[in-house]
Every structure is written in C-alpha cells, then in structure tokens.
Design a protein around this motif. Structure first.
Motif, PDB file in Angstrom:
ATOM      1  N   TYR A   1     -11.947  -4.704  14.508  1.00 28.56           N
ATOM      2  CA  TYR A   1     -11.490  -5.281  13.249  1.00 28.56           C
ATOM      3  C   TYR A   1     -11.540  -6.800  13.310  1.00 28.56           C
ATOM      4  O   TYR A   1     -11.006  -7.405  14.235  1.00 28.56           O
ATOM      5  CB  TYR A   1     -10.049  -4.870  12.933  1.00 28.56           C
TER       6      TYR A   1
ATOM      7  N   ILE B   1     -11.628  -8.554   9.912  1.00 27.53           N
ATOM      8  CA  ILE B   1     -11.095  -8.951   8.610  1.00 27.53           C
ATOM      9  C   ILE B   1      -9.847  -8.125   8.309  1.00 27.53           C
ATOM     10  O   ILE B   1      -9.906  -6.892   8.335  1.00 27.53           O
ATOM     11  CB  ILE B   1     -12.130  -8.683   7.480  1.00 27.53           C
TER      12      ILE B   1
ATOM     13  N   GLN C   1      -2.500  -6.108   5.230  1.00 27.82           N
ATOM     14  CA  GLN C   1      -2.327  -6.914   6.446  1.00 27.82           C
ATOM     15  C   GLN C   1      -2.311  -8.398   6.095  1.00 27.82           C
ATOM     16  O   GLN C   1      -1.462  -9.150   6.572  1.00 27.82           O
ATOM     17  CB  GLN C   1      -3.454  -6.609   7.441  1.00 27.82           C
TER      18      GLN C   1
ATOM     19  N   GLY D   1      -4.318   0.434   6.055  1.00 24.77           N
ATOM     20  CA  GLY D   1      -4.167  -0.398   7.253  1.00 24.77           C
ATOM     21  C   GLY D   1      -2.735  -0.886   7.409  1.00 24.77           C
ATOM     22  O   GLY D   1      -2.465  -1.871   8.084  1.00 24.77           O
TER      23      GLY D   1
ATOM     24  N   THR E   1      -0.260   0.286   9.091  1.00 25.23           N
ATOM     25  CA  THR E   1       0.346   0.362  10.422  1.00 25.23           C
ATOM     26  C   THR E   1       0.170  -0.953  11.165  1.00 25.23           C
ATOM     27  O   THR E   1       1.134  -1.520  11.694  1.00 25.23           O
ATOM     28  CB  THR E   1      -0.269   1.525  11.228  1.00 25.23           C
TER      29      THR E   1
ATOM     30  N   ARG F   1     -10.015   6.012   3.100  1.00 25.60           N
ATOM     31  CA  ARG F   1      -9.112   5.130   3.840  1.00 25.60           C
ATOM     32  C   ARG F   1      -9.794   3.824   4.211  1.00 25.60           C
ATOM     33  O   ARG F   1     -10.977   3.793   4.512  1.00 25.60           O
ATOM     34  CB  ARG F   1      -8.598   5.830   5.096  1.00 25.60           C
TER      35      ARG F   1
END
Ligand code: AMP
Length: 476
Positions: free
Chosen positions: A44, A46, A51, A73, A75, A367
């Motif tokens: 990851y 970006i 987030q 995203g 979590t 997702r």
C-alpha cells in the motif's frame, strides 16, 4: 435490544466527508519508519479515504466516529495510528510488566477479531509491540498464557474479554486507546451491557474511536455516552453500498434458486470470470443444506455458520482463501467481518430480514475500490424485504429480465412493486437467462491507486492459519 444509554444530542467536534487531498501518500502521516516499512510491505502506498481522513485525527489524540463501509480500509485507519501512539512504550524486555494492554479493540465476532489482529500483527511486525486476539468458543488456556506474558494491543470479543477480566488475567487499567469496531453490530448482538462493563474498567483519560457502517440513533447514543467531542469522519454515503459494486436482482422462485446459482457460476466461467463467491443464506440449516446441494452439483462449496466449531470455520475459510473452495455459503453472523480482498461476487440466496445486513453482505465485494458483482435471487415472498433494502439504500435495484418463454410464477397481488419491473418469470429453462456481467477492469483503490496484485486475482494468497494467532503473540 436493551439500550440504557441516555438519549442526548451528539456533540460533534468536526465532520469531514470530503475526499482526501490529491496525491497523499502514507509518508505524509509522519509515521515511524518501522510502521511505514510494514505498510509498504503490504503493497500500500496511497491511503484510502477513511485512512487519509481518520489517521491525522487519531494521531492528534481526538476521539473519532468513523462511518466507514466494510472494505474501505478502516482497520488500518485505526491500527496504524494506534501503533504510532503507543510505540513509545515498546520494550524488548521479556517481563510481562513491561507489556501492559495499551490499546483495546472490541469487535462483535471472532472472525473480525482475527482479521483485525492479523492487521495489527502485520503493521507492528518491525516493532517490539505485541498484539494478540481473544474470543469465545475456544479453550481459554492458550489465551491465558498469552495475556499473562503481556500484550500491548489486544483485540477481543466482549464476552471472552470479560471472562479473562473475571479471572484477573486481563487488566485494562493502562489502556490508553479504545476502539469499538463495527459498533452497530455489537449493539445488534446485544453486547451493550458487556461494553458498558468493559468501558467502566478503562481509565477515563483515554482516546475512544468508534467505527460503524451506519450511524443509527443507538450508535449516536453510545457515542454520546463514551466519546468526548468526537470528530466524525464519513467516507461514503450513509447506508449506501460501494459504487464499485454492480447490483442485480433476478426474480427466481425459491425452488429454483440453487439451480440459478449453478447457472450463474457456469456463466461466470464462460465469461472467464472468477467463480469465487460468497453465498448468503438466512438460516444455519439452509446454509448447510445449500452447501451440500451445490457440492452435489459439482461446485466446490463450503458452509460457514454458527453451528460450526471455530476449528471448522477456520479450515473452511482457509480453503476458501486458497481457492480450494469456490463457493462459501454463509450466514450473516459467521460472515461478518470476513476480509476477502476483492471478492468478485456475492450472491444473496435469500434477502436478509434486516435491510442493513444486505449492505454488509454486499460489502464483501467491491472492497477498497475493486469492482464486484452483487446478485440477489429474490422470490415473490421477499418483495417486502427488497422494498426495505431499496428504501435504506435510497435507490431501486436493477431487475434483470428473464428469457422469453420461461415458466413464471404469479406475482403476489398485494405487490407494491413498480409495474416497470420485470419480476414475473421465475422458473428457469435452458439456456439460462443469466446475462453476462462485464468483466472487472484492473481494480483501483478508492483514492485512485492501483491496488496490489493479490487483489486482482480475488483470492488471498496463503495467510498464516488463524490458529497460529490463537494465544497469539503473532508476528508475520
Ligand atoms: P478493511 O476495510 O480494513 O477490512 O480493509 C479492506 C481491504 O483493503 C483489506 O484487504 C485491506 O488489506 C485493504 N487495504 C487497506 N488499506 C489499503 C490501501 N491503502 N490500499 C489498498 N488496499 C488497502
């Protein structure tokens, strides 16, 4: 649901619902290099919108309410800043006293708990922080040993955590950050009294983060009681499914649904699409029955429902993730929180009784910005449920026409469905009516970045077995 939280207007410190600044990267958060390295290793670069918006607030110490869909995203949106904030306590000492619980994440189900723990383990793997997960339905011994040896980040389901607190194995007196993940589901599952007991044991001088797919009045009351002037971060329309999910309804008589699934999968194969799918059913019995029936039809299927032991669920889930199983037949409780990156297809064998569950179900696909198909097989008796779902989502679902000449059932005379809908034919004739779905393009993260290769194939490469986390101080 019993709810003893007083009803008061929620004071909102700030609300953010805008897109993240263009070209933001993880480096912009100023995270410790040990954390950044772990993020890069996940592939990851970006941040997703949740987030980008949540991480700075969490780092700044604010309480936060995050309205985030499944698969956004979320979590990492809380795990990364938590690790950053408690990193100052990291110790290489073996002494349990040097590893008190600093961050507690409460989740409604063991599956979600395990997934959050996997994330925490991955993102903290270059630090001396320890993460572990405890949940019910398995022996306590291993968990007790882990808790006794010390753990900074604990992910837990409420009931089992209370058991450990009762036997003085878990102590929450040094918790600095509390996360209520999928808080809406925790309330739905009747966890409010357990939550109240647990939160009462955590110092008032804590930071509290609450994540929920929907902000019902009950959630707002919960936040009012336990959060202080929270910042509210919303990354998607409330009660909406990801825009990347293509939703289709097929009107199919109950007796024909199993055959419809077989035909859908055959059609996907013909189109070169993945056959991997999650199929939702409403009952445990129906789930087991459908899975067996699909297997008889030559589909590699596995069932995951509340009557299965944790060991069985783990085996089935691992088989699904490795591709040995192509159709995972699941009930809502068992499937809640499952993280299958870029699940290409979700099939509703029946519509759920609760419209919000529909959003959670189809949230298994699309997702983190990847594309997915959500197919609902609906029979006449389910029209009221479909109406509820459409009302919640504030949109009509596309009902695909059936082929000419298909035998049909008689739509209910009491039906309130619009006459423009093609909801008459139900039984199938060959060739099946299934209309080809467009193959998904290369998945993009919702902030525009192409996501990792793992997500394009729709099958998660082997993860460490869930069992490896049990008792688990776990580093990947
Ligand atoms: P979550 O909503 O936390 O369950 O995350 C959904 C999926 O998105 C998981 O498979 C994550 O590994 C993945 N993910 C999390 N953050 C990112 C990111 N910044 N870019 C791409 N994928 C991500």
């Amino acid at each position: 649901m019993t709810n003893t939280v007083p009803e008061i207007d929620l004071p909102i410190g700030a609300t953010e619902s805008s897109a993240p600044p263009a070209a933001m990267t993880f480096a912009d958060f100023g995270l410790d290099p040990k954390i950044q390295k772990a993020v890069s290793e996940q592939g990851y670069s970006i941040p997703t919108p949740i987030q980008a918006q949540a991480i700075p607030h969490v780092l700044a110490g604010s309480d936060l309410m995050g309205a985030a869909q499944t698969g956004t995203g979320k979590t990492a949106a809380f795990v990364l800043p938590i690790i950053q904030k408690i990193l100052r306590h990291a110790s290489s000492s073996a002494s349990p006293a040097r590893h008190p619980i600093r961050a507690l994440v409460l989740t409604p189900t063991r599956e979600l708990a395990v997934q959050v723990a996997e994330n925490a383990a991955s993102y903290s793997k270059h630090t001396d922080l320890r993460a572990a997960v405890v949940y019910g339905g398995v022996d306590m011994k291993e968990q007790v040993a882990t808790l006794r040896s010390g753990v900074e980040i604990l992910i837990a389901t409420p009931g089992r955590l209370l058991d450990h607190i009762g036997s003085k194995v878990a102590n929450l007196s040094q918790v600095e950050i509390l996360v209520l993940d999928e808080a809406d589901r925790m309330l739905d599952m009747g966890f409010l009294p357990d939550l109240q007991r647990i939160i009462d044991l955590i110092p008032a001088q804590r930071q509290t983060l609450l994540f929920s797919a929907t902000f019902s009045p009950e959630i707002k009351k919960l936040a009012q009681s336990y959060l202080r002037t929270p910042v509210t971060v919303e990354v998607a329309r409330q009660n909406a499914a990801a825009d990347t999910v293509k939703q289709v309804v097929h009107m199919v008589a109950s007796a024909d649904k199993q055959r419809a699934i077989v035909k859908v999968l055959e059609a996907r194969t013909r189109q070169g699409l993945s056959r991997q799918c999650i199929i939702f059913t409403n009952s445990r019995l129906g789930c087991a029955k459908l899975s067996r029936a699909l297997e008889r039809d030559g589909i590699k299927a596995g069932a995951i429902h509340g009557d299965k032991s944790q060991g069985e669920r783990t085996l089935t889930l691992d088989a699904f993730k490795s591709g040995a199983i192509e159709a995972l037949v699941a009930t809502d409780v068992a499937a809640r929180g499952l993280d299958i990156p870029s699940m290409p297809c979700v099939i509703n064998h029946e519509l759920p009784y609760n419209a919000e569950d529909f959003i959670h179900r189809i949230g298994r696909t699309g997702r983190a910005g990847s594309k997915g198909d959500a197919i609902a097989l609906v029979d006449a008796s389910e029209k009221r449920l479909l109406d509820d779902i459409e009302r919640l989502m504030k949109r009509k679902l596309d009902v695909q026409p059936l082929p000419e000449g298909s035998p049909s059932y008689s739509p209910s005379p009491a039906s309130s469905r619009s006459s423009s809908r093609s909801d008459a034919p139900a039984k199938m004739s060959d060739p099946f009516f299934y209309k080809p779905y467009e193959p998904s393009a290369a998945p993009q993260s919702s902030s525009g970045a192409t996501i990792s290769e793992e997500k394009k194939v729709g099958i998660t490469p082997a993860r460490p077995a869930v069992g490896a986390l049990l008792g688990g101080f776990k580093k990947k």
